[in-house]
Design a protein around this motif. Structure first.
Motif, mmCIF file in Angstrom:
data_model
loop_
_atom_site.group_PDB
_atom_site.id
_atom_site.type_symbol
_atom_site.label_atom_id
_atom_site.label_comp_id
_atom_site.label_asym_id
_atom_site.label_seq_id
_atom_site.Cartn_x
_atom_site.Cartn_y
_atom_site.Cartn_z
ATOM 1 N N LEU A 163 -10.537 -0.661 -8.275
ATOM 2 C CA LEU A 163 -9.320 -0.077 -7.719
ATOM 3 C C LEU A 163 -8.284 -1.159 -7.482
ATOM 4 O O LEU A 163 -8.625 -2.304 -7.185
ATOM 5 C CB LEU A 163 -9.620 0.558 -6.354
ATOM 6 C CG LEU A 163 -10.646 1.666 -6.275
ATOM 7 C CD1 LEU A 163 -11.011 1.916 -4.822
ATOM 8 C CD2 LEU A 163 -10.088 2.920 -6.918
ATOM 9 N N ASP A 164 -7.006 -0.796 -7.587
ATOM 10 C CA ASP A 164 -5.938 -1.646 -7.062
ATOM 11 C C ASP A 164 -5.751 -1.245 -5.611
ATOM 12 O O ASP A 164 -5.484 -0.076 -5.319
ATOM 13 C CB ASP A 164 -4.631 -1.400 -7.819
ATOM 14 C CG ASP A 164 -4.652 -2.034 -9.198
ATOM 15 O OD1 ASP A 164 -5.036 -3.219 -9.277
ATOM 16 O OD2 ASP A 164 -4.300 -1.360 -10.179
ATOM 17 N N VAL A 165 -5.919 -2.205 -4.703
ATOM 18 C CA VAL A 165 -5.745 -1.911 -3.279
ATOM 19 C C VAL A 165 -4.502 -2.661 -2.796
ATOM 20 O O VAL A 165 -4.391 -3.875 -2.973
ATOM 21 C CB VAL A 165 -6.994 -2.312 -2.464
ATOM 22 C CG1 VAL A 165 -6.808 -1.936 -0.993
ATOM 23 C CG2 VAL A 165 -8.232 -1.614 -3.021
ATOM 24 N N LEU A 166 -3.565 -1.904 -2.232
ATOM 25 C CA LEU A 166 -2.280 -2.457 -1.800
ATOM 26 C C LEU A 166 -2.171 -2.405 -0.282
ATOM 27 O O LEU A 166 -2.681 -1.465 0.356
ATOM 28 C CB LEU A 166 -1.120 -1.645 -2.399
ATOM 29 C CG LEU A 166 -0.752 -1.884 -3.863
ATOM 30 C CD1 LEU A 166 -1.876 -1.494 -4.797
ATOM 31 C CD2 LEU A 166 0.512 -1.111 -4.213
ATOM 32 N N LEU A 214 -2.475 -10.756 2.044
ATOM 33 C CA LEU A 214 -2.093 -10.592 0.640
ATOM 34 C C LEU A 214 -1.564 -9.181 0.422
ATOM 35 O O LEU A 214 -1.916 -8.252 1.156
ATOM 36 C CB LEU A 214 -3.236 -10.942 -0.324
ATOM 37 C CG LEU A 214 -4.433 -10.038 -0.500
ATOM 38 C CD1 LEU A 214 -5.319 -10.585 -1.614
ATOM 39 C CD2 LEU A 214 -5.239 -9.964 0.773
ATOM 40 N N PRO A 215 -0.686 -9.029 -0.595
ATOM 41 C CA PRO A 215 -0.060 -7.723 -0.804
ATOM 42 C C PRO A 215 -0.906 -6.749 -1.614
ATOM 43 O O PRO A 215 -0.770 -5.547 -1.482
ATOM 44 C CB PRO A 215 1.230 -8.053 -1.555
ATOM 45 C CG PRO A 215 0.925 -9.319 -2.288
ATOM 46 C CD PRO A 215 -0.071 -10.067 -1.441
ATOM 47 N N ARG A 216 -1.789 -7.295 -2.483
ATOM 48 C CA ARG A 216 -2.626 -6.410 -3.292
ATOM 49 C C ARG A 216 -3.791 -7.186 -3.850
ATOM 50 O O ARG A 216 -3.740 -8.412 -3.950
ATOM 51 C CB ARG A 216 -1.821 -5.763 -4.425
ATOM 52 C CG ARG A 216 -1.267 -6.746 -5.450
ATOM 53 C CD ARG A 216 -0.324 -6.050 -6.415
ATOM 54 N NE ARG A 216 -1.013 -4.968 -7.127
ATOM 55 C CZ ARG A 216 -0.388 -3.879 -7.596
ATOM 56 N NH1 ARG A 216 0.904 -3.722 -7.424
ATOM 57 N NH2 ARG A 216 -1.069 -2.971 -8.241
ATOM 58 N N GLU A 217 -4.832 -6.465 -4.200
ATOM 59 C CA GLU A 217 -5.996 -7.089 -4.822
ATOM 60 C C GLU A 217 -6.766 -6.039 -5.606
ATOM 61 O O GLU A 217 -6.577 -4.840 -5.422
ATOM 62 C CB GLU A 217 -6.886 -7.732 -3.755
ATOM 63 C CG GLU A 217 -7.458 -6.753 -2.738
ATOM 64 C CD GLU A 217 -8.256 -7.439 -1.648
ATOM 65 O OE1 GLU A 217 -9.003 -8.375 -1.980
ATOM 66 O OE2 GLU A 217 -8.136 -7.048 -0.481
ATOM 67 N N VAL A 235 -5.080 2.512 -4.266
ATOM 68 C CA VAL A 235 -5.219 2.869 -2.850
ATOM 69 C C VAL A 235 -4.278 1.972 -2.063
ATOM 70 O O VAL A 235 -4.240 0.759 -2.300
ATOM 71 C CB VAL A 235 -6.663 2.630 -2.355
ATOM 72 C CG1 VAL A 235 -6.815 3.021 -0.887
ATOM 73 C CG2 VAL A 235 -7.663 3.400 -3.204
ATOM 74 N N ALA A 236 -3.499 2.549 -1.153
ATOM 75 C CA ALA A 236 -2.588 1.731 -0.340
ATOM 76 C C ALA A 236 -2.819 2.012 1.129
ATOM 77 O O ALA A 236 -2.997 3.162 1.531
ATOM 78 C CB ALA A 236 -1.138 2.029 -0.707
#
Lengths: 153, 84
Positions: free
Chosen positions: B4-7, B18-21, B75-76
Motif C-alpha cells: 500500500l501507499d500510506v500517506l 515522513l509524508p508517505r511510504e 491509505v491516508a
C-alpha cells in the motif's frame, strides 16, 4: 445548458472581485449571485502567517463531490470554489465560494452548504504562525455539528 | 500480503516524520494496519495514540477504521480537516 461547475485548488493568489465578475458572466439564467471570501485573520496582530497543507487529488475530488451535491440539491446556474494552499499572509484571501441561481434563496443556501462542507470534508489543514511559534488549527465540534442541519432524515 | 501507499498529513506527518511510504502488510482492516504501524516504533505509536483524533481515507475517500483494505491501493491518515 448545465450548471457551471468551476473548482480550483491553487497556491497562487486570486482576485475575489474579478473572479465573481467572471463567474457572473459565465453562468446563464441567474438572477442571484452570492459570494463568500475567507480571509486569513491577523488575530489582533498576533498572527504572522498561515500555511495550508492539502491532499492533492483527494482535495479536488472532495470539492467536486460537495459542489455536485449542491447542484443536485438546489436550483443553481453555477458553483465556483477556489481554495488556496501553501503560505498565506494575514489579510490574504484563502478561498472563495460563489453560487449563482435563478433566485436568491437557492444561492444563499447552497453557499452556506458549500462552506459548511468545505470546512470539515475537504482535506485541508491550517497551521498558524505567530510570536509563540506555529500550531495546527484544531477542528471545532461546531464545524461537525454544522453538517447536521443539511442531513435529511 | 499486499503493498500500500500510506500517506500522512499535518501533525500526523510531523510526528511520524515522513509524508508517505510503501507498506507491505497482511492487515485486513485499517484498524489492523494502525496496530501494525503502532508496534513498529514509538513515533508511530505517538501519532496513532488517539484514534478519535484521526481520520482515514482509502483511495481518497473518507472511510472508517473498521473498513477492509482488500483492493485498496492508497491509505491516508490525517487529523480532522480545517478547510474553508
Amino acid at each position: 445548458m448545465g450548471a457551471v461547475l468551476d473548482v480550483r485548488v491553487q497556491a497562487a493568489p486570486f482576485d475575489p472581485g474579478a473572479e465573481a465578475n467572471a463567474f457572473a458572466a459565465a453562468v446563464q439564467g441567474a438572477g442571484a449571485l452570492v459570494t463568500f471570501t475567507g480571509l486569513v485573520r491577523d488575530e489582533g496582530g498576533q498572527l504572522t502567517g498561515m500555511e495550508i497543507e492539502h491532499y492533492p487529488g483527494m482535495t479536488e475530488r472532495a470539492i467536486a463531490a460537495i459542489a455536485g451535491q449542491a447542484r443536485d440539491r438546489w436550483r443553481l446556474a453555477g458553483v465556483l470554489v477556489i481554495h488556496r494552499f501553501g503560505p498565506l499572509a494575514p489579510g490574504a484571501a484563502i478561498m472563495m465560494v460563489a453560487t449563482a441561481a435563478p433566485h436568491r434563496a437557492d444561492a444563499f443556501a447552497a453557499a452556506e452548504f458549500l462552506m459548511d462542507y468545505l470546512k470539515s470534508r475537504a482535506p485541508f489543514w491550517k497551521k498558524e504562525s505567530g510570536a509563540a511559534g506555529a500550531a495546527w488549527v484544531e477542528a471545532k465540534a461546531a464545524d461537525e455539528a454544522a453538517l447536521d442541519r443539511w442531513r435529511r432524515g | 500480503m499486499t503493498t500500500l501507499d500510506v500517506l500522512y498529513f499535518a501533525w500526523v506527518r510531523e510526528r511520524i516524520g515522513l509524508p508517505r511510504e510503501r507498506v507491505t502488510t497482511a492487515a485486513p482492516t485499517v484498524a489492523a494496519l494502525v496496530d501494525e504501524l503502532s508496534a513498529r516504533e514509538p513515533r508511530y505509536a505517538a501519532a496513532f495514540a488517539d484514534r478519535r483524533a484521526l481520520r482515514v481515507a482509502l483511495d481518497q475517500d473518507l472511510a472508517d477504521f473498521d473498513a477492509p483494505l482488500a483492493g485498496v491501493r492508497e491509505v491516508a491518515f490525517f487529523p480532522p480537516m480545517t478547510g474553508g
